[in-house]
Motif scaffolding. Structure first.
Motif, PDB file in Angstrom:
ATOM      1  N   HIS A   1       0.851  -1.198   0.000  1.00 10.42           N
ATOM      2  CA  HIS A   1       0.000   0.000   0.000  1.00 10.42           C
ATOM      3  C   HIS A   1       0.880   1.238   0.000  1.00 10.42           C
ATOM      4  O   HIS A   1       2.050   1.208   0.386  1.00 10.42           O
ATOM      5  N   GLY A   2       0.300   2.334  -0.425  1.00 12.32           N
ATOM      6  CA  GLY A   2       0.969   3.631  -0.427  1.00 12.32           C
ATOM      7  C   GLY A   2      -0.023   4.703  -0.802  1.00 12.32           C
ATOM      8  O   GLY A   2      -0.790   4.552  -1.761  1.00 12.32           O
ATOM      9  N   ASP A   3      -0.080   5.767  -0.002  1.00  8.34           N
ATOM     10  CA  ASP A   3      -1.083   6.822  -0.186  1.00  8.34           C
ATOM     11  C   ASP A   3      -2.491   6.244  -0.262  1.00  8.34           C
ATOM     12  O   ASP A   3      -3.330   6.664  -1.074  1.00  8.34           O
ATOM     13  N   GLY A   4      -2.759   5.251   0.604  1.00  8.16           N
ATOM     14  CA  GLY A   4      -4.098   4.702   0.745  1.00  8.16           C
ATOM     15  C   GLY A   4      -4.526   3.726  -0.317  1.00  8.16           C
ATOM     16  O   GLY A   4      -5.680   3.288  -0.324  1.00  8.16           O
ATOM     17  N   LEU A   5      -3.624   3.338  -1.224  1.00  6.54           N
ATOM     18  CA  LEU A   5      -3.966   2.430  -2.311  1.00  6.54           C
ATOM     19  C   LEU A   5      -2.967   1.276  -2.354  1.00  6.54           C
ATOM     20  O   LEU A   5      -1.829   1.409  -1.894  1.00  6.54           O
ATOM     21  N   SER A   6      -3.384   0.164  -2.949  1.00  8.59           N
ATOM     22  CA  SER A   6      -2.458  -0.957  -3.139  1.00  8.59           C
ATOM     23  C   SER A   6      -1.986  -1.056  -4.579  1.00  8.59           C
ATOM     24  O   SER A   6      -1.244  -1.974  -4.923  1.00  8.59           O
ATOM     25  N   GLY A   7      -2.384  -0.103  -5.402  1.00  5.28           N
ATOM     26  CA  GLY A   7      -1.934  -0.108  -6.775  1.00  5.28           C
ATOM     27  C   GLY A   7      -2.700   0.880  -7.617  1.00  5.28           C
ATOM     28  O   GLY A   7      -3.639   1.536  -7.162  1.00  5.28           O
ATOM     29  N   ALA A   8      -2.290   1.005  -8.868  1.00  6.26           N
ATOM     30  CA  ALA A   8      -2.961   1.868  -9.838  1.00  6.26           C
ATOM     31  C   ALA A   8      -2.544   1.426 -11.228  1.00  6.26           C
ATOM     32  O   ALA A   8      -1.529   0.739 -11.405  1.00  6.26           O
TER      33      ALA A   8
ATOM     34  N   VAL B   1      -7.603   2.536  -9.947  1.00  9.83           N
ATOM     35  CA  VAL B   1      -6.776   2.263  -8.778  1.00  9.83           C
ATOM     36  C   VAL B   1      -7.167   0.931  -8.160  1.00  9.83           C
ATOM     37  O   VAL B   1      -8.260   0.408  -8.388  1.00  9.83           O
ATOM     38  N   LEU B   2      -6.250   0.373  -7.375  1.00  6.55           N
ATOM     39  CA  LEU B   2      -6.487  -0.854  -6.622  1.00  6.55           C
ATOM     40  C   LEU B   2      -6.602  -0.470  -5.156  1.00  6.55           C
ATOM     41  O   LEU B   2      -5.667   0.119  -4.601  1.00  6.55           O
ATOM     42  N   PRO B   3      -7.708  -0.776  -4.500  1.00  9.40           N
ATOM     43  CA  PRO B   3      -7.907  -0.309  -3.126  1.00  9.40           C
ATOM     44  C   PRO B   3      -6.970  -0.986  -2.133  1.00  9.40           C
ATOM     45  O   PRO B   3      -6.462  -2.089  -2.380  1.00  9.40           O
ATOM     46  N   ARG B   4      -6.766  -0.333  -1.023  1.00 10.07           N
ATOM     47  CA  ARG B   4      -5.859  -0.856   0.002  1.00 10.07           C
ATOM     48  C   ARG B   4      -6.341  -2.183   0.554  1.00 10.07           C
ATOM     49  O   ARG B   4      -5.528  -3.030   0.946  1.00 10.07           O
ATOM     50  N   ASP B   5      -7.666  -2.400   0.616  1.00  8.18           N
ATOM     51  CA  ASP B   5      -8.203  -3.633   1.196  1.00  8.18           C
ATOM     52  C   ASP B   5      -8.310  -4.763   0.175  1.00  8.18           C
ATOM     53  O   ASP B   5      -9.024  -5.748   0.411  1.00  8.18           O
TER      54      ASP B   5
ATOM     55  N   GLY C   1       0.208  -7.282  -2.588  1.00  9.83           N
ATOM     56  CA  GLY C   1       1.440  -7.113  -1.825  1.00  9.83           C
ATOM     57  C   GLY C   1       1.256  -7.484  -0.366  1.00  9.83           C
ATOM     58  O   GLY C   1       2.137  -8.111   0.244  1.00  9.83           O
ATOM     59  N   LEU C   2       0.120  -7.117   0.212  1.00  5.57           N
ATOM     60  CA  LEU C   2      -0.126  -7.454   1.612  1.00  5.57           C
ATOM     61  C   LEU C   2      -0.377  -8.946   1.783  1.00  5.57           C
ATOM     62  O   LEU C   2       0.019  -9.537   2.801  1.00  5.57           O
TER      63      LEU C   2
END
Length: 540
Positions: free
Chosen positions: A126-133, A147-151, A155-156
């Motif tokens: 995650h970074g700046d509230g997102l897990s991707g873009a 974008v790919l959401p943090r949840d 990666g997590l």
């Protein structure tokens, strides 16, 4: 215009600080703080020494910087904090511009790729509230499409499973990748991460939430996960076949999800070139699978795909915003430079005896052909996690015991960890199943029939290798070394691993090279044109 890209942190969860300097659209210098601070990943600090280093390379003062670009767009106080840091450490604060973490990754992937058009994908924890873009790159820059959401973080997922197997999340994922091929019955982890119509789905109910981990030193997994697949491995415990099978299941789940996502995005965007960045993009085994997808024409993976590359991405993003004509970036040799006088001073200080050789490539090839393991220290250092022939440990890849020798007496690391080959670009397709250069060790390739047996030290148990192709035009000295080795052995490649030992950053200075040489089982060291050897080492 002088644009300084930086990445760093204020908490222990922020890692891999670095600095990159672009002057009038041209990358001048890029270096990670860990190389200078001498603590791996350098958590929780800003890249003070890296900033000093890139300014020195350019011959600039901090007052000459027109703009500082940094990740942290969603942090409300990022400009004030960064400005205060600059004032405290440098006495002057240039204007600061926040950049979204994922946008920086996308910029770092597209602008150095050389592609006119491409699908650009960033995916990480995650970074700046997102897990991707993701977006499309063209002559107008990178057009963000989604974008790919943090949840829903691949990666997590991988970090949680890294923690489950007793390794350090956010740092040791590559160990899982290396261990995975030893599994013979992959554990099914589709309950945790699985493909979906729009890419993939990660079930975060298996990630520790109450309380969530506040650092990488805490466990990332929870009881729900142990109820599914059994007890977690603790650090230092024996690695069993069950653990190997879990590693295989982790890698399989990642590859299945990643290929599902890429296939979906290629269809949505209609692109045929792909640029990857973000921590997940460092998984060269997954990149091998992605590279084989029929809809991909060309694949570029940012060499510093993880947060190490954010400083470069921020600088590129800002340079594009400012209308700069971004110049091609064909290699990664943008670290600090050390001239011959720095080498001789280090030799005098340590008391090592050294001989000056007429041709370092010939001397190195002679030693390698005799079975020596050598340190190779030349020119400006690489940025990113891979040593690519400027801060490298080299050996003969054809010797049966060489992998175990280097792991046990030089690197002091786990025995299952593979080593990579540096191969002459013009010979790579003879040995590996590949048809394009791959100069950054970001993609694993299958080893062609008949070569795996000849190259046991670089052929992994799954018959792949993390290839670096070496160009005569871009790195003539390293190319010459491999060519000289080929003349003596008939093998147009060498084993290449980073010039460090387990848990330490890659060496940066001549003094650090000598220290690592002295404290390990290296047989010889070539720094510039100086050769240092230990007693009993054959004459070059």
């Amino acid at each position: 215009m002088n644009i300084l890209g930086i990445h760093g942190g204020f908490t222990i969860n922020q890692h891999d600080p670095a600095a990159a300097l672009i002057c009038d659209g041209k990358l001048v210098a890029c270096v990670e703080e860990e190389r200078l601070f001498r603590i791996k990943t350098a958590r929780g600090i800003l890249p003070i020494e890296s900033i000093r280093a890139v300014l020195k390379e350019a011959g600039l003062r901090i007052q000459d910087i027109d703009l500082v670009a940094t990740p942290g767009e969603t942090y409300g106080d990022i400009v004030e904090r960064i400005s205060a840091y600059f004032l405290h450490h440098f006495g002057y604060a240039p204007p600061v511009r926040p950049v979204n973490h994922q946008s920086a990754h996308l910029a770092s992937a597209f602008f150095p790729s050389g592609f006119n058009r491409a699908l650009c994908l960033s995916y990480d924890a995650h970074g700046d509230g997102l897990s991707g873009a993701y977006g499309t790159g063209n002559d107008q820059g990178v057009d963000l499409k989604g974008v790919l959401p943090r949840d829903n973080s691949l990666g997590l997922f991988y970090a949680t499973m890294t923690s489950f197997l007793g390794f350090m999340p956010g740092e040791d994922e590559y160990k899982i990748m290396g261990l995975a091929p030893y599994g013979d019955d992959p554990v099914d982890l589709s309950f945790f991460a699985r493909p979906a119509d729009d890419g993939y789905f990660v079930d975060h109910s298996y990630v520790r939430q109450n309380p969530p981990p506040s650092s990488v030193f805490e466990q990332f997994y929870n009881e729900a996960l142990t109820n599914k697949i059994g007890a977690a491995r603790h650090k230092g415990e024996e690695i069993t076949q069950h653990h190997r099978n879990i590693a295989a299941g982790i890698q399989k789940a990642l590859e299945t999800c990643a290929t599902s996502l890429v296939t979906h995005l290629l269809k949505v965007t209609g692109e045929e070139n792909l640029c990857l960045a973000g921590g997940v993009a460092l998984n060269c085994s997954a990149n091998n699978v992605i590279n084989k997808l029929p809809d991909i024409k060309n694949l570029y993976v940012q060499p510093a795909a993880s947060d190490r590359g954010l400083a470069l991405g921020c600088a590129l993003h800002a340079a594009h915003q400012e209308g700069e004509n971004i110049q091609p970036i064909e290699h990664v040799f943008y670290g600090p430079s050390f001239d011959e006088s720095a080498i001789t001073r280090a030799l005098e200080l340590t008391g090592f005896s050294a001989e000056k050789v007429a041709d370092p490539a010939v001397a190195g090839a002679e030693l390698l052909s005799e079975g020596c393991i050598i340190g190779w220290y030349q020119g400006r250092s690489e940025f990113g996690p891979r040593a690519l022939g400027h801060r490298s440990i080299l050996a003969d890849p054809s010797r049966d015991n060489m992998k175990d020798e280097i792991n046990s007496r030089v690197k002091f690391r786990e025995e299952f960890r593979p080593f990579a080959p540096s191969v002459l670009e013009e010979r790579a397709s003879d040995i590996f199943v590949m048809d394009k250069p791959s100069p950054f060790m970001t993609i694993a390739f299958d080893v062609r029939d008949g070569w795996g047996e000849k190259l046991p030290a670089i052929t992994h148990v799954n018959n792949t290798a993390r290839v670096q192709t070496v160009s005569r035009d871009i790195d003539p000295l390293y190319h010459s070394l491999i060519s000289e080795f080929d003349k003596r052995t008939g093998i147009p490649l060498v084993l290449n691993t980073s010039f460090n030992i387990k848990g330490q950053p890659i060496v940066e200075t001549p003094l650090e090279a000598l220290s690592t040489f002295a404290g390990t089982g290296l047989d010889a060291l070539i720094m510039g044109s100086y050769l240092v050897r230990k007693s009993g080492t054959p004459r070059a």
